[in-house]
Design a protein around this motif. Sequence first.
Motif, PDB file in Angstrom:
ATOM      1  N   TRP A 190       0.712  -1.120   0.155  1.00  0.00           N
ATOM      2  CA  TRP A 190       0.125  -0.237  -0.014  1.00  0.00           C
ATOM      3  C   TRP A 190       1.088   1.094  -0.003  1.00  0.00           C
ATOM      4  O   TRP A 190       0.506   2.104  -0.771  1.00  0.00           O
ATOM      5  N   ASP A 191       1.873   1.193   0.690  1.00  0.00           N
ATOM      6  CA  ASP A 191       3.012   2.412   0.761  1.00  0.00           C
ATOM      7  C   ASP A 191       3.516   2.509  -0.783  1.00  0.00           C
ATOM      8  O   ASP A 191       3.924   3.637  -0.688  1.00  0.00           O
ATOM      9  N   ASN A 192       3.627   1.614  -1.328  1.00  0.00           N
ATOM     10  CA  ASN A 192       4.465   1.464  -2.501  1.00  0.00           C
ATOM     11  C   ASN A 192       3.611   1.544  -3.879  1.00  0.00           C
ATOM     12  O   ASN A 192       3.856   1.010  -4.744  1.00  0.00           O
ATOM     13  N   GLU A 193       2.315   2.353  -3.575  1.00  0.00           N
ATOM     14  CA  GLU A 193       1.467   2.433  -4.791  1.00  0.00           C
ATOM     15  C   GLU A 193       0.993   1.127  -5.515  1.00  0.00           C
ATOM     16  O   GLU A 193       0.752   0.914  -6.642  1.00  0.00           O
TER      17      GLU A 193
ATOM     18  N   LYS B   1       2.495  -1.459  -5.850  1.00  0.00           N
ATOM     19  CA  LYS B   1       3.517  -2.355  -6.301  1.00  0.00           C
ATOM     20  C   LYS B   1       4.468  -3.052  -5.261  1.00  0.00           C
ATOM     21  O   LYS B   1       4.384  -2.364  -4.268  1.00  0.00           O
ATOM     22  N   MET B   2       5.065  -4.159  -5.563  1.00  0.00           N
ATOM     23  CA  MET B   2       5.767  -4.789  -4.664  1.00  0.00           C
ATOM     24  C   MET B   2       6.919  -3.737  -4.541  1.00  0.00           C
ATOM     25  O   MET B   2       7.625  -3.312  -5.579  1.00  0.00           O
ATOM     26  N   PRO B   3       7.846  -3.548  -3.511  1.00  0.00           N
ATOM     27  CA  PRO B   3       9.041  -2.735  -3.266  1.00  0.00           C
ATOM     28  C   PRO B   3      10.019  -3.695  -3.962  1.00  0.00           C
ATOM     29  O   PRO B   3      10.003  -4.719  -4.047  1.00  0.00           O
ATOM     30  N   ARG B   4      10.744  -2.708  -4.594  1.00  0.00           N
ATOM     31  CA  ARG B   4      11.974  -3.333  -5.367  1.00  0.00           C
ATOM     32  C   ARG B   4      13.116  -3.734  -4.432  1.00  0.00           C
ATOM     33  O   ARG B   4      13.231  -3.016  -3.235  1.00  0.00           O
ATOM     34  N   TRP B   5      13.966  -4.817  -4.696  1.00  0.00           N
ATOM     35  CA  TRP B   5      15.035  -5.287  -3.746  1.00  0.00           C
ATOM     36  C   TRP B   5      16.293  -5.211  -4.364  1.00  0.00           C
ATOM     37  O   TRP B   5      16.265  -5.332  -5.728  1.00  0.00           O
ATOM     38  N   ASN B   6      17.145  -5.310  -3.702  1.00  0.00           N
ATOM     39  CA  ASN B   6      18.572  -5.472  -4.064  1.00  0.00           C
ATOM     40  C   ASN B   6      18.901  -4.390  -5.155  1.00  0.00           C
ATOM     41  O   ASN B   6      19.442  -4.440  -6.132  1.00  0.00           O
TER      42      ASN B   6
ATOM     43  N   THR C  43       7.441  12.149 -12.740  1.00  0.00           N
ATOM     44  CA  THR C  43       6.026  11.935 -12.718  1.00  0.00           C
ATOM     45  C   THR C  43       5.626  12.435 -11.491  1.00  0.00           C
ATOM     46  O   THR C  43       4.333  12.678 -11.357  1.00  0.00           O
ATOM     47  N   GLY C  44       6.391  12.634 -10.417  1.00  0.00           N
ATOM     48  CA  GLY C  44       5.797  13.011  -9.231  1.00  0.00           C
ATOM     49  C   GLY C  44       5.578  12.078  -7.946  1.00  0.00           C
ATOM     50  O   GLY C  44       5.373  12.415  -7.011  1.00  0.00           O
ATOM     51  N   THR C  45       5.526  10.650  -8.624  1.00  0.00           N
ATOM     52  CA  THR C  45       5.352   9.715  -7.512  1.00  0.00           C
ATOM     53  C   THR C  45       6.526   8.866  -7.571  1.00  0.00           C
ATOM     54  O   THR C  45       7.234   8.718  -8.578  1.00  0.00           O
ATOM     55  N   LYS C  46       6.796   7.735  -6.558  1.00  0.00           N
ATOM     56  CA  LYS C  46       7.759   7.148  -6.252  1.00  0.00           C
ATOM     57  C   LYS C  46       8.137   6.000  -7.606  1.00  0.00           C
ATOM     58  O   LYS C  46       8.932   5.955  -8.047  1.00  0.00           O
ATOM     59  N   ARG C  47       6.724   5.301  -7.855  1.00  0.00           N
ATOM     60  CA  ARG C  47       6.847   4.281  -8.992  1.00  0.00           C
ATOM     61  C   ARG C  47       6.464   4.637 -10.150  1.00  0.00           C
ATOM     62  O   ARG C  47       5.991   3.619 -10.776  1.00  0.00           O
TER      63      ARG C  47
END
Lengths: 349, 86, 135
Positions: free
Chosen positions: B31-34, B36-41, B57-61
Amino acid sequence: MSNIISIIQGLLVIVPALISVAFVTISERKVMASMQRRVGPNAVGYYGLLQAFADALKLLLKEYVAPTQANIILFFLGPVITLIFALLGYLVIPYAPGTFISDHRLGIFFMLAVSAIATYGILLAGWSANSKYAFLGSLRSTAQLISYELILSSVLLLVILLTGSLNVITIVESQKAVSLLLPLLPLFIVFFIGSIAETNRAPFDLAEAESELVSGFMTEHSASIFVFFFLAEYASIILICILNSILFFGGYLSIIVFSIISLLDLSREDTLFHVLISIISSSPINLAVKTSILVFVFIWVRASFPRIRFDQLMSVCWLVLLPITIAYVILLPCVVSGLLINPVNISLL
Amino acid sequence: MGVPFEALLPFGIIIGSFTVGGAGLWAVRKWDNEGKMPRWNKDKWDRQMMERDLRITGTKRGQSSNHEAPKGFELSNPWKIEKRIF
Amino acid sequence: MTTTTFFLFLMPILAIILLAVNLILSPHNPYQEKDSAFECGFHSFLGQNRTQFSISFFIFALLFLLFDLEIVLVYPYVVSAYTNGIYGLVIMLVFFLVLTLGFAFEIGKNALKIESRQVYNFNYKSWSGYSLIYN
């Protein structure tokens, strides 16, 4: 807003960890009771399930004894350090893909370092109590922990050689095809013995051998600082079981579900059932089941084997396990380089 | 005596608590990452690209296929252009 | 505040809360016998601790330092095995060979032995190769 999310995430990791610490203690007592054909605790709560909470509450309300000859600050600081660094290891554990608190690129190093610092808490607590039982117990415990840490770190070296990354999630994800248990079975046995010794469990619980040293390094400790040692011991048991399942059993990945998916060729369809099964194939429940099985094996080992002598303990570490792991450290890079199957570390290219 | 099911109850609770905690963490992070699952490594390149996406774009993902760069993207750094004193 | 930072702060807070609960709620009624060092019997003797201890513990700590350093020095090779290729492997093997010879020397010198009065000791007699486990 982001602060609240951070707090929720931290609590979502640490509360299940503390709950399972409580229930690992009660499951240890129940399982050992069943193995010895007793009933075990069954008075508090249904089937004695609340016994651990009753114990913790009792210990928190007990009188604390600060011995006059002890160094009081270090005396209280030692258990606190042990507890803090036993619980900090949960920072880098992945529960599902993308589900972690910290995605540190050196996650495995972080876990190793944190479990190594917990040794200092034991050393400080035993030395500052200024009692000969505590002193001898902390000496033994420190010697044992640092010796077996060597084995753990050299087995970890080989796991990292085969996965090519220090990141915990990368180590888990690279076991999608086959879990590292199969290629590294002898090393898993060595690692498991090492992790039993690293958590001061029977048959290697020389640090708190009741018959010779009264209670080892925590002889003088009472009330809440004793609770800290207690919590730290069981938290590190769960943590090292999670580490075992991450390194050798594929962590949150379920090999069985993956093979079902590939056998039935389910991955192409898109109904709710198939989405569900692909979620189950990498979900926290797999990690939890693997960890619980390993915790059960820890308790089983404790119920089965008698305690060994201290010189035998050190000899097994330095003369049997360490030569095996060092031989593997020499053999495995040669095999991997000879077959040209070195994993590519993407962050170096 | 059969299987002493009492001894297995705590393991069920352990599995349950870890599953609930992990699932909750999964939901919160997603939910915090719009969604999508957070990216790792992530390495340096990934972080730089994510920061560039954030600026575009103004958003994280968020990702944009617009071929015109938005305002304030004339120079490829996030700092404001300072006026020269002399 | 990121989640990692919060988690790093949460643990000390938890420990301090538990400690404070104990210090506030519990009774505290010390007297001399209670606060003296634990001993079975009557009075405890001061001066039995913080004295000499077996040199073996020190030797084990020293060897741990050596071997842990060795393992840590191999970690950079391991994460870059693909990039380094055969040359890196050979260097690593030479490095390990030297340390393995040193380890064999330590075993031969009985540096890794803790004195025990038990007769059927794990490594009771001098080192004779195959009898490591069985005597």
